[in-house]
Design an enzyme around this catalytic site. Structure first.
Site, mmCIF file in Angstrom:
data_model
loop_
_atom_site.group_PDB
_atom_site.id
_atom_site.type_symbol
_atom_site.label_atom_id
_atom_site.label_comp_id
_atom_site.label_asym_id
_atom_site.label_seq_id
_atom_site.Cartn_x
_atom_site.Cartn_y
_atom_site.Cartn_z
ATOM 1 N N SER A 28 49.333 57.042 26.586
ATOM 2 C CA SER A 28 49.097 55.817 27.374
ATOM 3 C C SER A 28 48.886 56.098 28.850
ATOM 4 O O SER A 28 49.748 56.697 29.491
ATOM 5 C CB SER A 28 50.321 54.894 27.318
ATOM 6 O OG SER A 28 50.447 54.314 26.082
ATOM 7 N N HIS A 59 43.796 52.771 26.104
ATOM 8 C CA HIS A 59 43.473 53.883 25.222
ATOM 9 C C HIS A 59 41.959 53.914 25.038
ATOM 10 O O HIS A 59 41.373 52.963 24.542
ATOM 11 C CB HIS A 59 44.163 53.724 23.874
ATOM 12 C CG HIS A 59 45.650 53.868 23.961
ATOM 13 N ND1 HIS A 59 46.304 55.008 23.568
ATOM 14 C CD2 HIS A 59 46.594 53.041 24.414
ATOM 15 C CE1 HIS A 59 47.592 54.857 23.780
ATOM 16 N NE2 HIS A 59 47.793 53.669 24.285
ATOM 17 N N HIS A 81 48.510 54.159 16.891
ATOM 18 C CA HIS A 81 49.960 54.043 16.704
ATOM 19 C C HIS A 81 50.292 53.366 15.373
ATOM 20 O O HIS A 81 49.538 52.530 14.886
ATOM 21 C CB HIS A 81 50.578 53.210 17.834
ATOM 22 C CG HIS A 81 50.412 53.806 19.193
ATOM 23 N ND1 HIS A 81 49.257 53.639 19.935
ATOM 24 C CD2 HIS A 81 51.232 54.581 19.935
ATOM 25 C CE1 HIS A 81 49.390 54.288 21.079
ATOM 26 N NE2 HIS A 81 50.572 54.868 21.111
ATOM 27 N N TYR A 83 52.532 51.138 15.011
ATOM 28 C CA TYR A 83 52.783 49.704 15.219
ATOM 29 C C TYR A 83 51.507 48.869 15.210
ATOM 30 O O TYR A 83 51.569 47.645 15.139
ATOM 31 C CB TYR A 83 53.581 49.461 16.515
ATOM 32 C CG TYR A 83 52.897 49.886 17.788
ATOM 33 C CD1 TYR A 83 51.796 49.199 18.296
ATOM 34 C CD2 TYR A 83 53.354 50.987 18.500
ATOM 35 C CE1 TYR A 83 51.163 49.599 19.462
ATOM 36 C CE2 TYR A 83 52.743 51.404 19.663
ATOM 37 C CZ TYR A 83 51.644 50.703 20.131
ATOM 38 O OH TYR A 83 51.031 51.113 21.276
ATOM 39 N N GLU A 84 50.350 49.530 15.255
ATOM 40 C CA GLU A 84 49.092 48.776 15.145
ATOM 41 C C GLU A 84 48.819 48.380 13.702
ATOM 42 O O GLU A 84 47.862 47.655 13.428
ATOM 43 C CB GLU A 84 47.937 49.621 15.699
ATOM 44 C CG GLU A 84 48.050 49.855 17.207
ATOM 45 C CD GLU A 84 47.039 50.874 17.706
ATOM 46 O OE1 GLU A 84 45.848 50.537 17.776
ATOM 47 O OE2 GLU A 84 47.440 52.015 18.023
ATOM 48 N N ALA A 111 53.907 58.671 26.873
ATOM 49 C CA ALA A 111 54.699 57.921 27.844
ATOM 50 C C ALA A 111 56.017 57.591 27.161
ATOM 51 O O ALA A 111 56.035 57.246 25.979
ATOM 52 C CB ALA A 111 53.963 56.643 28.218
ATOM 53 N N MET A 208 56.942 55.513 21.279
ATOM 54 C CA MET A 208 56.421 54.965 20.019
ATOM 55 C C MET A 208 55.317 55.841 19.408
ATOM 56 O O MET A 208 54.457 55.352 18.692
ATOM 57 C CB MET A 208 55.894 53.548 20.258
ATOM 58 C CG MET A 208 56.929 52.604 20.858
ATOM 59 S SD MET A 208 56.207 51.017 21.304
ATOM 60 C CE MET A 208 57.520 50.329 22.339
ATOM 61 N N SER A 209 55.351 57.121 19.705
ATOM 62 C CA SER A 209 54.285 57.990 19.188
ATOM 63 C C SER A 209 54.845 59.374 18.872
ATOM 64 O O SER A 209 56.046 59.538 18.688
ATOM 65 C CB SER A 209 53.166 58.097 20.235
ATOM 66 O OG SER A 209 53.617 58.809 21.365
ATOM 67 N N ASN A 232 59.475 54.742 32.677
ATOM 68 C CA ASN A 232 60.440 53.682 32.997
ATOM 69 C C ASN A 232 61.811 54.153 32.555
ATOM 70 O O ASN A 232 61.931 55.052 31.722
ATOM 71 C CB ASN A 232 60.075 52.386 32.242
ATOM 72 C CG ASN A 232 59.974 52.617 30.746
ATOM 73 O OD1 ASN A 232 58.954 53.111 30.248
ATOM 74 N ND2 ASN A 232 61.032 52.300 30.032
ATOM 75 N N HIS A 244 54.577 46.574 30.039
ATOM 76 C CA HIS A 244 53.566 47.576 29.656
ATOM 77 C C HIS A 244 52.674 47.972 30.843
ATOM 78 O O HIS A 244 52.320 49.134 31.007
ATOM 79 C CB HIS A 244 52.714 47.045 28.495
ATOM 80 C CG HIS A 244 51.653 47.994 28.031
ATOM 81 N ND1 HIS A 244 51.947 49.256 27.531
ATOM 82 C CD2 HIS A 244 50.303 47.902 27.996
ATOM 83 C CE1 HIS A 244 50.824 49.875 27.209
ATOM 84 N NE2 HIS A 244 49.804 49.081 27.484
HETATM 85 N N1 HPA Z 1 60.525 52.533 24.921
HETATM 86 C C1 HPA Z 1 59.639 52.845 23.948
HETATM 87 N N2 HPA Z 1 58.436 53.327 24.201
HETATM 88 C C2 HPA Z 1 58.088 53.524 25.483
HETATM 89 C C3 HPA Z 1 58.953 53.233 26.537
HETATM 90 C C4 HPA Z 1 60.240 52.705 26.240
HETATM 91 O O1 HPA Z 1 61.077 52.415 27.120
HETATM 92 N N3 HPA Z 1 58.303 53.534 27.695
HETATM 93 C C5 HPA Z 1 57.086 54.017 27.321
HETATM 94 N N4 HPA Z 1 56.946 54.011 25.993
#
Ligand code: HPA
Length: 276
Positions: A28, A59, A81, A83-84, A111, A208-209, A232, A244
């Site tokens: 990302s 993306h 991903h 989740y898609e 990320a 998430m990857s 973050n 996001h």
């Molecule tokens: N959680 C899950 N996936 C993420 C995060 C997070 O805090 N930051 C970037 N991808």
């Protein structure tokens, strides 16, 4: 699946873009690396049979060939991903393509939210190991011989790749932490209670990857290096809600340091996987 992959390999090899020995997966907001390759040629995923289209903003969705300090690499710019709603086998289609194109090493970026104290947004985290909490696995379904049914994952993140990453970081004066990545399904961010659970489980960062891709690559004997950009602090560790757009903006701000790490990493790994 094998036939779809064969067809994808046939199409990409038919473009005669060369034989990359190192692959890169860009996460990302990290696509700039692919955009800056020397002599870059981009093949949109939609032109590659069997490739599922990514749907998340930020993306790009293309396979990019080009050189980094003289070394030919193949980059997945934009990932798919779980989740898609894609099947695990579709999520790992791109990395299987990199393996089938002959990449002996794949460097994976992502990320992630920082869980361990001391990890700050914008920082880089070299992955030492992962915890797969996606609830599935890239290898569910019939196995494809000659690849093993039960691949070893005890050194999934290649020790030599990690050593070289630390050398590059030292020489480039880049701060590089090291830790364990928890891979979750998403797409909702975690609750503070879930982050406390992940910390208890030994995770330093969450995203998430990556985990399914690493499993698929190890299955095929590809060596893996991986780095998270901490975008973050994980849920409950700062007063700000997770957003996001902010995750993407932090990825962009870390771009220069990630690019330096990746470039040095590729340059020093190249002699180990040189192809004729
Ligand atoms: N959680 C899950 N996936 C993420 C995060 C997070 O805090 N930051 C970037 N991808």
């Amino acid at each position: 699946m094998a036939t779809e992959l064969d067809e994808a390999v046939r199409v990409v090899e038919g473009l005669s873009l060369g034989a990359p020995a190192i692959g890169v997966v860009l996460g990302s907001g990290l696509g700039a690396f692919g955009a800056a390759l020397d002599g870059r040629v981009a093949v949109p995923y939609r032109d590659i049979p069997g490739f599922p289209p990514p749907t998340v903003a930020g993306h790009g969705g293309e396979l990019v060939f080009g050189r980094v300090r003289g070394v030919l690499v193949a980059c997945l710019s934009g990932r798919v991903h779980l989740y898609e709603g894609h099947a695990p086998s579709k999520v790992v289609f791109g990395v299987r393509l990199l393996a089938a194109l002959g990449c002996g090493i794949v460097l994976v970026t992502n990320a992630a939210g920082g869980i361990r104290e001391g990890l700050r947004p914008g920082g880089l985290l070299l992955l030492r190991d992962h915890v797969n909490l996606t609830g599935t696995n890239a290898l569910v379904g019939p196995n494809e011989p000659p690849f093993p049914r039960f691949p070893d994952m005890s050194a999934a993140y290649d020790i030599r790749c990690r050593d070289i990453a630390r050398e590059v970081a030292r020489d480039e004066a880049l701060e590089l932490d090291e830790g364990v990545y928890a891979g979750v399904l998403g797409p909702s961010y975690e609750t503070p209670a879930e982050i406390r659970m992940l910390r208890t489980l030994g995770a330093d960062a969450v995203g998430m990857s990556t985990v399914l891709e690493v499993i698929a690559l190890r299955h095929r004997g590809v060596r893996v290096g991986a780095v998270s950009v901490i975008t973050n602090m994980a849920a409950g560790l700062s007063s700000a809600p997770l957003d996001h757009a902010e995750v993407q903006a932090t990825g962009v701000a870390a771009r220069d340091r990630l690019e330096r790490l990746l470039s040095g990493w590729i340059e020093r790994l190249a002699p180990e996987v040189a192809r004729g």
